[in-house]
Write a protein that holds these residues in place. Structure first.
Motif, PDB file in Angstrom:
ATOM      1  N   GLY A  36       1.039  -1.086   0.217  1.00 51.39           N
ATOM      2  CA  GLY A  36      -0.344  -0.082   0.113  1.00 51.39           C
ATOM      3  C   GLY A  36       1.150   1.513  -0.156  1.00 51.39           C
ATOM      4  O   GLY A  36       1.712   1.314  -0.373  1.00 51.39           O
ATOM      5  N   ASN A  37       0.349   2.427  -0.110  1.00 53.56           N
ATOM      6  CA  ASN A  37       0.772   3.582   0.080  1.00 53.56           C
ATOM      7  C   ASN A  37       1.855   3.925   0.662  1.00 53.56           C
ATOM      8  O   ASN A  37       2.894   4.446   1.086  1.00 53.56           O
ATOM      9  CB  ASN A  37       0.118   4.782  -0.217  1.00 53.56           C
ATOM     10  N   ARG A  38       1.448   3.753   2.125  1.00 56.11           N
ATOM     11  CA  ARG A  38       2.151   4.255   3.608  1.00 56.11           C
ATOM     12  C   ARG A  38       3.384   3.311   3.551  1.00 56.11           C
ATOM     13  O   ARG A  38       4.543   4.023   3.617  1.00 56.11           O
ATOM     14  CB  ARG A  38       1.322   3.200   5.001  1.00 56.11           C
ATOM     15  N   LEU A  39       2.955   1.434   3.099  1.00 55.50           N
ATOM     16  CA  LEU A  39       4.298   0.983   2.923  1.00 55.50           C
ATOM     17  C   LEU A  39       5.082   1.009   2.925  1.00 55.50           C
ATOM     18  O   LEU A  39       6.237   0.753   2.474  1.00 55.50           O
ATOM     19  CB  LEU A  39       4.178  -0.525   3.230  1.00 55.50           C
ATOM     20  N   GLY A  40       4.976   1.513   1.283  1.00 52.18           N
ATOM     21  CA  GLY A  40       5.005   2.112  -0.615  1.00 52.18           C
ATOM     22  C   GLY A  40       6.183   3.033   0.785  1.00 52.18           C
ATOM     23  O   GLY A  40       7.357   2.918   0.273  1.00 52.18           O
ATOM     24  N   GLY A  41       5.557   4.270   0.562  1.00 50.70           N
ATOM     25  CA  GLY A  41       6.065   5.352   1.465  1.00 50.70           C
ATOM     26  C   GLY A  41       7.959   4.732   2.506  1.00 50.70           C
ATOM     27  O   GLY A  41       8.871   5.196   2.809  1.00 50.70           O
ATOM     28  N   VAL A  42       6.914   3.724   2.846  1.00 48.66           N
ATOM     29  CA  VAL A  42       8.084   2.937   4.055  1.00 48.66           C
ATOM     30  C   VAL A  42       9.769   2.512   3.406  1.00 48.66           C
ATOM     31  O   VAL A  42      10.480   2.775   3.846  1.00 48.66           O
ATOM     32  CB  VAL A  42       7.745   2.702   5.577  1.00 48.66           C
ATOM     33  N   LEU A  43       8.920   1.659   2.880  1.00 46.38           N
ATOM     34  CA  LEU A  43       9.978   0.754   1.702  1.00 46.38           C
ATOM     35  C   LEU A  43      10.914   1.905   1.248  1.00 46.38           C
ATOM     36  O   LEU A  43      12.883   1.649   1.372  1.00 46.38           O
ATOM     37  CB  LEU A  43       9.135   0.026   1.390  1.00 46.38           C
ATOM     38  N   GLU A  44      10.572   3.097   0.893  1.00 45.77           N
ATOM     39  CA  GLU A  44      11.136   4.369   0.164  1.00 45.77           C
ATOM     40  C   GLU A  44      12.629   4.676   0.761  1.00 45.77           C
ATOM     41  O   GLU A  44      13.761   4.904   0.340  1.00 45.77           O
ATOM     42  CB  GLU A  44      10.039   5.365  -0.921  1.00 45.77           C
ATOM     43  N   ALA A  45      11.963   5.043   1.829  1.00 45.54           N
ATOM     44  CA  ALA A  45      12.676   6.056   3.107  1.00 45.54           C
ATOM     45  C   ALA A  45      13.860   4.996   3.579  1.00 45.54           C
ATOM     46  O   ALA A  45      14.635   5.124   3.460  1.00 45.54           O
ATOM     47  CB  ALA A  45      11.762   5.769   3.981  1.00 45.54           C
ATOM     48  N   LEU A  46      14.527   3.438   3.205  1.00 41.27           N
ATOM     49  CA  LEU A  46      14.103   2.370   3.844  1.00 41.27           C
ATOM     50  C   LEU A  46      15.626   2.001   2.882  1.00 41.27           C
ATOM     51  O   LEU A  46      16.654   1.977   3.178  1.00 41.27           O
ATOM     52  CB  LEU A  46      13.701   1.023   4.374  1.00 41.27           C
ATOM     53  N   GLY A  47      14.992   2.956   1.695  1.00 44.14           N
ATOM     54  CA  GLY A  47      15.715   1.965   0.601  1.00 44.14           C
ATOM     55  C   GLY A  47      15.908   2.643  -0.922  1.00 44.14           C
ATOM     56  O   GLY A  47      16.038   4.139  -0.713  1.00 44.14           O
ATOM     57  N   PRO A  48      15.247   1.709  -1.977  1.00 46.71           N
ATOM     58  CA  PRO A  48      15.695   0.385  -1.950  1.00 46.71           C
ATOM     59  C   PRO A  48      16.745   0.064  -2.246  1.00 46.71           C
ATOM     60  O   PRO A  48      17.681   1.080  -2.800  1.00 46.71           O
ATOM     61  CB  PRO A  48      14.545  -0.241  -3.147  1.00 46.71           C
ATOM     62  N   LYS A  49      16.489  -1.253  -1.917  1.00 44.80           N
ATOM     63  CA  LYS A  49      18.411  -1.829  -1.522  1.00 44.80           C
ATOM     64  C   LYS A  49      17.994  -3.433  -3.174  1.00 44.80           C
ATOM     65  O   LYS A  49      16.882  -3.492  -3.425  1.00 44.80           O
ATOM     66  CB  LYS A  49      19.359  -2.221  -1.325  1.00 44.80           C
ATOM     67  N   GLY A  50      19.317  -3.742  -3.746  1.00 43.33           N
ATOM     68  CA  GLY A  50      19.239  -4.682  -4.431  1.00 43.33           C
ATOM     69  C   GLY A  50      19.564  -5.935  -3.538  1.00 43.33           C
ATOM     70  O   GLY A  50      18.510  -6.223  -4.260  1.00 43.33           O
ATOM     71  N   GLU A  51      20.278  -5.559  -2.130  1.00 42.56           N
ATOM     72  CA  GLU A  51      19.684  -7.382  -1.746  1.00 42.56           C
ATOM     73  C   GLU A  51      19.678  -6.566  -0.452  1.00 42.56           C
ATOM     74  O   GLU A  51      20.222  -6.294  -0.073  1.00 42.56           O
ATOM     75  CB  GLU A  51      21.200  -8.482  -2.331  1.00 42.56           C
ATOM     76  N   GLY A  52      19.960  -8.148   0.577  1.00 43.06           N
ATOM     77  CA  GLY A  52      19.969  -7.955   2.114  1.00 43.06           C
ATOM     78  C   GLY A  52      18.943  -7.599   2.797  1.00 43.06           C
ATOM     79  O   GLY A  52      17.630  -7.450   1.901  1.00 43.06           O
ATOM     80  N   SER A  53      18.754  -7.561   4.400  1.00 47.92           N
ATOM     81  CA  SER A  53      17.556  -7.527   4.978  1.00 47.92           C
ATOM     82  C   SER A  53      17.251  -6.104   4.438  1.00 47.92           C
ATOM     83  O   SER A  53      17.644  -5.072   4.436  1.00 47.92           O
ATOM     84  CB  SER A  53      17.976  -8.295   6.347  1.00 47.92           C
ATOM     85  N   VAL A  54      15.907  -6.290   4.559  1.00 50.61           N
ATOM     86  CA  VAL A  54      14.961  -5.022   4.739  1.00 50.61           C
ATOM     87  C   VAL A  54      14.824  -4.382   6.069  1.00 50.61           C
ATOM     88  O   VAL A  54      15.104  -3.202   5.949  1.00 50.61           O
ATOM     89  CB  VAL A  54      13.169  -5.395   4.031  1.00 50.61           C
ATOM     90  N   PHE A  55      14.241  -5.245   7.111  1.00 56.50           N
ATOM     91  CA  PHE A  55      14.412  -4.210   8.089  1.00 56.50           C
ATOM     92  C   PHE A  55      15.536  -4.186   9.247  1.00 56.50           C
ATOM     93  O   PHE A  55      16.020  -3.131  10.260  1.00 56.50           O
ATOM     94  CB  PHE A  55      13.261  -4.731   9.033  1.00 56.50           C
ATOM     95  N   ASN A  56      16.603  -5.285   9.044  1.00 57.05           N
ATOM     96  CA  ASN A  56      17.345  -5.137   9.751  1.00 57.05           C
ATOM     97  C   ASN A  56      17.348  -5.368  10.719  1.00 57.05           C
ATOM     98  O   ASN A  56      17.988  -4.451  11.956  1.00 57.05           O
ATOM     99  CB  ASN A  56      18.628  -4.451   9.452  1.00 57.05           C
ATOM    100  N   LEU A  57      16.327  -5.529  11.540  1.00 60.00           N
ATOM    101  CA  LEU A  57      15.998  -5.229  13.217  1.00 60.00           C
ATOM    102  C   LEU A  57      16.037  -7.280  14.140  1.00 60.00           C
ATOM    103  O   LEU A  57      14.944  -8.121  13.666  1.00 60.00           O
ATOM    104  CB  LEU A  57      14.996  -4.935  13.368  1.00 60.00           C
TER     105      LEU A  57
END
Length: 342
Positions: free
Chosen positions: A225-246
């Motif tokens: 969704g839009n909210r999660l899309g914005g969060v993911l854009e802020a975190l990366g995006p990256k080609g590989e690796g863990s998304v949240f690293n928590l």
């Protein structure tokens, strides 16, 4: 009448089967040898005894380790604790000496200290280990877990957050926890699925997440969704690796702290999944789509949210009333006043 004896740092059982004397090494425990002998003598009387079961029985710990090596990567963290507990309880015993009575005693102990649901999960997991041991030739005979009757479980609750509670939770989230909570509340993904999510499985252009580490082992696609899309854009995006690293332990600490600060009680992280499902149904009435998003194998699991659908029961009632003669559900008796159906 058989007996047990000790020799060269190990306990043995000595018994007669079909007129032949049999000596079998059990291990370092006299009790394990005595228990194994009782199983053997009982099965000989019932004509269910298989010599191969005891002569080739590997220690349970070895079989459990083999099971975890092959299947552990597909299981959640809770199973890791289960297998440790099972190894402590049955580890040194040859797998063929573990009887239904042994398993039921363990099962009852788990139910008493925890719950029927937890005990049932332990029983199913242990049964799975025995089933794989049979397939791999590490165990011969009937799965002893099949003789243990499960206890009845209470209906699973569907606690979900109100809109005010969601606002409070977002406000109190640690910056590292916030993206994880947004993902849980907008996708219904499980904790393990979220923390294991990798950038290779996130497609922001198509707006889809491919969930590969699932409970049932089947991959599925979840919309972004839009909210999660914005969060993911802020975190990366990256080609590989863990998304949240928590790490799991940090997720747990941050979440408990946020719950306390927000004044939210009797709520688990898994209930974020229930929150997503509940609000999704209330807004869309689309149970079929919800099943696909959550990855339920059985529609029965999805139906727990059916009562929240505003149109669900109303549409069923309308379909029912359409079969009743009379306009608007009203019957006009001959020569009498109108009578509305009760």
């Amino acid at each position: 009448m058989g007996r047990v004896y000790f020799r060269n740092d190990s306990w043995y059982m000595d018994y007669v089967f079909e007129g032949k004397r049999v000596r079998t090494k059990v291990g370092g425990s006299k009790k394990a040898a005595e228990d194994a002998l009782r199983v053997v003598e009982g099965e000989i009387v019932q004509k269910k005894y298989s010599p191969a079961r005891f002569s080739h029985g590997r220690p349970f710990a070895e079989v459990a380790d083999k099971y975890w090596e092959i299947r552990g990567s597909k299981l959640s963290r809770s199973y890791k604790y289960m297998i440790r507990e099972l190894r402590v309880r049955f580890g040194k015993r040859p797998i063929g000496t573990i009887s239904p009575v042994d398993i039921e005693r363990f099962y009852n102990e788990v139910a008493e200290r925890a719950s029927n649901s937890t005990a049932n999960r332990h029983l199913v997991f242990l049964g799975s280990i025995f089933n794989r041991a049979i397939e791999w030739g590490d165990y011969h005979g009937r799965n002893p877990c099949s003789s243990v009757k499960k206890r009845r479980e209470p209906e699973e609750r569907t606690r979900f957050l109100t809109q005010d509670e969601m606002t409070s939770l977002f406000r109190e989230c640690h910056p590292r926890l916030y993206p994880v909570v947004v993902c849980a509340l907008t996708t219904g993904m499980r904790s393990q699925e979220i923390l294991g999510l990798r950038w290779e499985n996130v497609n922001l252009e198509q707006g889809l997440i491919r969930v590969t580490k699932t409970k049932n082992g089947k991959a599925r696609h979840v919309p972004i969704g839009n909210r999660l899309g914005g969060v993911l854009e802020a975190l990366g995006p990256k080609g590989e690796g863990s998304v949240f690293n928590l790490p799991y332990i940090m997720r747990r600490r941050y979440f408990e702290k946020a719950m306390k600060a927000a004044g939210i009680t009797e709520f688990r992280f898994h209930d974020l999944r229930h929150t997503f499902a509940s609000w999704y149904v209330m807004r869309t009435n689309d149970l079929a789509a919800l099943r696909e998003i959550l990855g339920h194998c059985s529609f029965k699991l999805t139906l727990r949210y059916a009562h929240l659908s505003k149109g669900h029961m109303a549409s069923n009632l309308a379909a029912f009333e359409s079969a009743i003669p009379g306009e608007g559900g009203v019957i006009i008796p001959s020569g009498g006043p109108k009578m509305a159906l009760a």
